[in-house]
Design a protein around this motif. Structure first.
Motif, PDB file in Angstrom:
ATOM      1  N   LEU A  48       0.821  -1.204   0.000  1.00 41.48           N
ATOM      2  CA  LEU A  48       0.000   0.000   0.000  1.00 41.48           C
ATOM      3  C   LEU A  48       0.860   1.262   0.000  1.00 41.48           C
ATOM      4  CD1 LEU A  48      -3.110   0.247   0.061  1.00 41.48           C
ATOM      5  CD2 LEU A  48      -2.905   0.766   2.502  1.00 41.48           C
ATOM      6  N   SER A  49       0.470   2.216  -0.828  1.00 42.14           N
ATOM      7  CA  SER A  49       1.101   3.529  -0.878  1.00 42.14           C
ATOM      8  C   SER A  49       0.048   4.523  -1.322  1.00 42.14           C
ATOM      9  CB  SER A  49       2.280   3.536  -1.866  1.00 42.14           C
ATOM     10  OG  SER A  49       1.824   3.439  -3.207  1.00 42.14           O
ATOM     11  N   ALA A  50       0.384   5.787  -1.365  1.00 43.60           N
ATOM     12  CA  ALA A  50      -0.580   6.794  -1.802  1.00 43.60           C
ATOM     13  C   ALA A  50      -1.087   6.499  -3.204  1.00 43.60           C
ATOM     14  CB  ALA A  50       0.054   8.188  -1.756  1.00 43.60           C
ATOM     15  N   ALA A  53       1.236  -2.879  10.317  1.00 46.06           N
ATOM     16  CA  ALA A  53       2.097  -1.700  10.208  1.00 46.06           C
ATOM     17  C   ALA A  53       2.695  -1.554   8.819  1.00 46.06           C
ATOM     18  CB  ALA A  53       3.220  -1.779  11.249  1.00 46.06           C
ATOM     19  N   ARG A  54       2.770  -2.642   8.073  1.00 47.14           N
ATOM     20  CA  ARG A  54       3.324  -2.579   6.718  1.00 47.14           C
ATOM     21  C   ARG A  54       2.515  -1.649   5.822  1.00 47.14           C
ATOM     22  NH1 ARG A  54       3.620  -8.730   4.942  1.00 47.14           N
ATOM     23  NH2 ARG A  54       3.740  -7.704   2.898  1.00 47.14           N
ATOM     24  N   ALA A  78       2.000  -0.349  19.788  1.00 50.32           N
ATOM     25  CA  ALA A  78       3.314  -0.171  19.176  1.00 50.32           C
ATOM     26  C   ALA A  78       3.263  -0.094  17.660  1.00 50.32           C
ATOM     27  CB  ALA A  78       4.246  -1.311  19.596  1.00 50.32           C
ATOM     28  N   LEU A  79       2.068  -0.107  17.102  1.00 48.94           N
ATOM     29  CA  LEU A  79       1.929  -0.100  15.646  1.00 48.94           C
ATOM     30  C   LEU A  79       2.625   1.095  14.980  1.00 48.94           C
ATOM     31  CD1 LEU A  79      -1.154  -1.154  13.630  1.00 48.94           C
ATOM     32  CD2 LEU A  79      -0.120   1.045  13.137  1.00 48.94           C
ATOM     33  N   PRO A  80       2.498   2.325  15.511  1.00 51.08           N
ATOM     34  CA  PRO A  80       3.181   3.450  14.857  1.00 51.08           C
ATOM     35  C   PRO A  80       4.695   3.292  14.832  1.00 51.08           C
ATOM     36  CG  PRO A  80       1.525   4.240  16.389  1.00 51.08           C
ATOM     37  CD  PRO A  80       1.696   2.783  16.656  1.00 51.08           C
ATOM     38  N   GLN A  81       5.271   2.793  15.930  1.00 53.71           N
ATOM     39  CA  GLN A  81       6.721   2.621  15.956  1.00 53.71           C
ATOM     40  C   GLN A  81       7.185   1.596  14.935  1.00 53.71           C
ATOM     41  OE1 GLN A  81       4.806   2.878  18.640  1.00 53.71           O
ATOM     42  NE2 GLN A  81       5.694   4.527  19.889  1.00 53.71           N
ATOM     43  N   LEU A  90       9.613   2.110  11.683  1.00 54.32           N
ATOM     44  CA  LEU A  90      10.773   1.249  11.455  1.00 54.32           C
ATOM     45  C   LEU A  90      10.759   0.710  10.037  1.00 54.32           C
ATOM     46  CD1 LEU A  90      13.247  -0.395  12.342  1.00 54.32           C
ATOM     47  CD2 LEU A  90      11.674  -2.134  13.263  1.00 54.32           C
ATOM     48  N   TYR A  91       9.585   0.258   9.576  1.00 56.95           N
ATOM     49  CA  TYR A  91       9.494  -0.212   8.189  1.00 56.95           C
ATOM     50  C   TYR A  91       9.882   0.899   7.223  1.00 56.95           C
ATOM     51  CZ  TYR A  91       7.053  -4.497   9.622  1.00 56.95           C
ATOM     52  OH  TYR A  91       6.735  -5.715  10.184  1.00 56.95           O
ATOM     53  N   GLY A  92       9.534   2.138   7.548  1.00 61.57           N
ATOM     54  CA  GLY A  92       9.924   3.247   6.696  1.00 61.57           C
ATOM     55  C   GLY A  92      11.429   3.414   6.637  1.00 61.57           C
ATOM     56  N   GLU A  93      12.098   3.312   7.761  1.00 55.91           N
ATOM     57  CA  GLU A  93      13.552   3.397   7.773  1.00 55.91           C
ATOM     58  C   GLU A  93      14.180   2.279   6.954  1.00 55.91           C
ATOM     59  OE1 GLU A  93      13.622   5.096  12.358  1.00 55.91           O
ATOM     60  OE2 GLU A  93      15.108   3.603  11.732  1.00 55.91           O
ATOM     61  N   LEU A  94      13.599   1.100   7.048  1.00 62.29           N
ATOM     62  CA  LEU A  94      14.163  -0.065   6.348  1.00 62.29           C
ATOM     63  C   LEU A  94      14.011   0.012   4.843  1.00 62.29           C
ATOM     64  CD1 LEU A  94      13.053  -2.901   8.798  1.00 62.29           C
ATOM     65  CD2 LEU A  94      15.362  -1.993   8.470  1.00 62.29           C
ATOM     66  N   GLU A  95      13.208   0.968   4.345  1.00 63.01           N
ATOM     67  CA  GLU A  95      13.141   1.161   2.896  1.00 63.01           C
ATOM     68  C   GLU A  95      14.512   1.515   2.334  1.00 63.01           C
ATOM     69  OE1 GLU A  95      10.151   0.798   0.755  1.00 63.01           O
ATOM     70  OE2 GLU A  95      10.087  -0.413   2.571  1.00 63.01           O
ATOM     71  N   LEU A  96      15.329   2.222   3.099  1.00 61.45           N
ATOM     72  CA  LEU A  96      16.675   2.552   2.635  1.00 61.45           C
ATOM     73  C   LEU A  96      17.559   1.317   2.578  1.00 61.45           C
ATOM     74  CD1 LEU A  96      17.440   5.965   4.337  1.00 61.45           C
ATOM     75  CD2 LEU A  96      16.522   5.485   2.068  1.00 61.45           C
TER      76      LEU A  96
END
Length: 413
Positions: free
Chosen positions: A198-200, A225-226, A257-260, A264-270
């Motif tokens: 899922l994305s915009a 959270a994904r 803890a879902l937002p955290q 984290l998944y966002g950071e792991l995109e890098l």
């Protein structure tokens, strides 16, 4: 080379028995030329979309998407307040296949636009909650992936390990991510049905509501959270309203803890971007990823925002992550500062949802066929009759950078 519009229109008549096409035009989407696509009008009034993949990656994605669409029965779709593309037919072409689905009209907006106003933001949050509230049985029946909370953490650990093995992951980030995966409280959650990609760009919008969601190639049971990290990094003023609507829609099923985890998944995109560069042996991508990781290292020491967990200190700038991915050309490294925008989120709202308390949300054959293009007006296909696809509505501008972000999400995992 893109296939001509009339060729695809003729191919559609082979894919859908009895179909009579009265008009056709190229359909544009932000997919970096991965598909040839044409929107069709039929004599019976139907609007259809035919898509042919141009790359192996696109073919794999389309095949997975088709499995998911077929798994979503009428009963499952009735639980959703938005449309999901309906499979109509298929036909072989040039070693691959063309897929015809019903066309869903509407617009595609950026993440910030989706959270710019309360009504549309609430619709987005409610739509995601509806996905996560689907009964998971149909996913297993279709042979799609089912991942437990422990397996979700194991997958993150494996991703971090592979990234570390490249020798290019800064020690500060390795330590931060390992501390997050060691935090048991972060990984106690109830798995749900997830879109998984899922994305915009997945949202088709009609006025101020979500009319449809497209792109179901990663449908699975897993960590909710994904599906949320892109939302939590949006900068629209109604982003919190979208999160509140999501919590209410889950009826107390959202873990605190879902937002955290989402961030984290966002950071792991890098990390995925770096691994993609290594796998492709593309030094430009590697250098780009390393530069962005170095930018994020600085954010580790900026203790001004929400923490991933009590042990890890401040959250990195995931908004910066998304912006770097979206604004950086695939072959040109770029640097951009990281500034976290997660302070605006009151994570205590999720704790209310966890306890079952309601978060208040204000109501609020390729021979040419004769086609009559007069219905399309100025939007009729050009003289060359060539088709391509970008992402969203038929009038959306091309945006290869958006595809970069989506491609990262599909690689290196």
């Amino acid at each position: 080379m893109a296939r001509p519009t009339l060729t695809l229109a003729a191919l559609a008549t082979a894919a859908v028995p009895g179909l009579e096409v009265t008009a056709a035009r190229a359909h544009t989407r932000r997919s970096g030329g991965a598909y040839d696509a044409v929107e069709l009008r039929a004599s019976d009034g139907r609007r259809l979309l035919i898509r042919v993949p141009r790359t192996q990656t696109a073919e794999t994605e389309q095949s997975a998407d088709l499995v998911s669409l077929r798994a979503m029965t009428t009963g499952i779709r009735s639980r959703l307040s938005f449309a999901v593309p309906v499979f109509v037919g298929q036909a072989p072409v040039d070693g691959t296949r063309a897929i015809v689905t019903e066309f869903v009209p509407g617009r595609v907006l950026g993440a910030d636009e989706l959270t710019a106003h309360d009504r549309i933001a609430e619709s987005v949050g409610s739509a995601i909650a509806a996905i996560h509230s689907l009964p998971p049985g149909f996913v297993g029946d279709a042979g799609l992936a089912r991942e437990s909370d422990g397996e979700a953490r194991d997958a993150v650990v494996e991703l971090i390990g592979r990234t570390s093995d490249t020798g290019r992951l800064p020690a500060a980030l390795l330590r931060r991510w390992e501390e997050a995966t060691d935090d048991e409280s972060l990984w106690r959650f109830r798995t749900t049905v997830v879109n998984g990609a899922l994305s915009a760009d997945s949202f088709i919008v009609d006025e101020e509501r979500v009319a449809a969601i497209t792109g179901w190639s990663a449908l699975a049971v897993g960590d909710p959270a994904r599906d949320l990290h892109w939302l939590l990094t949006s900068r629209g003023p109604s982003a919190e309203r979208a999160l509140e609507a999501y919590i209410v829609g889950r009826g107390g099923g959202a873990d605190a803890a879902l937002p955290q985890r989402a961030l984290l998944y966002g950071e792991l995109e890098l990390a995925r971007w770096l691994l993609h560069g290594v796998e492709q042996r593309d030094q430009a991508i590697i250098d780009d990823a390393v530069a962005m990781l170095d930018d994020l290292v600085a954010g580790v020491h900026d203790r001004t925002t929400e923490a991933l967990s009590p042990e890890t200190g401040p959250i990195l700038t995931v908004d910066g992550v998304e912006r770097l991915l979206d604004e950086t050309p695939r072959t040109e490294p770029a640097r951009e500062s990281s500034a976290l925008l997660t302070d605006s989120y009151d994570f205590s709202e999720l704790e209310l949802g966890e306890r079952g308390e309601r978060v208040p949300v204000p109501a609020d054959a390729t021979a040419p066929i004769p086609l009559d293009l007069s219905d399309w007006g100025d939007a009729a296909p050009g003289a060359d009759g060539r088709a391509h696809e970008e992402s969203g509505s038929t009038d959306a501008p091309a945006d290869d950078a958006d595809e970069t972000g989506r491609r990262i999400g599909r690689t290196g995992s």
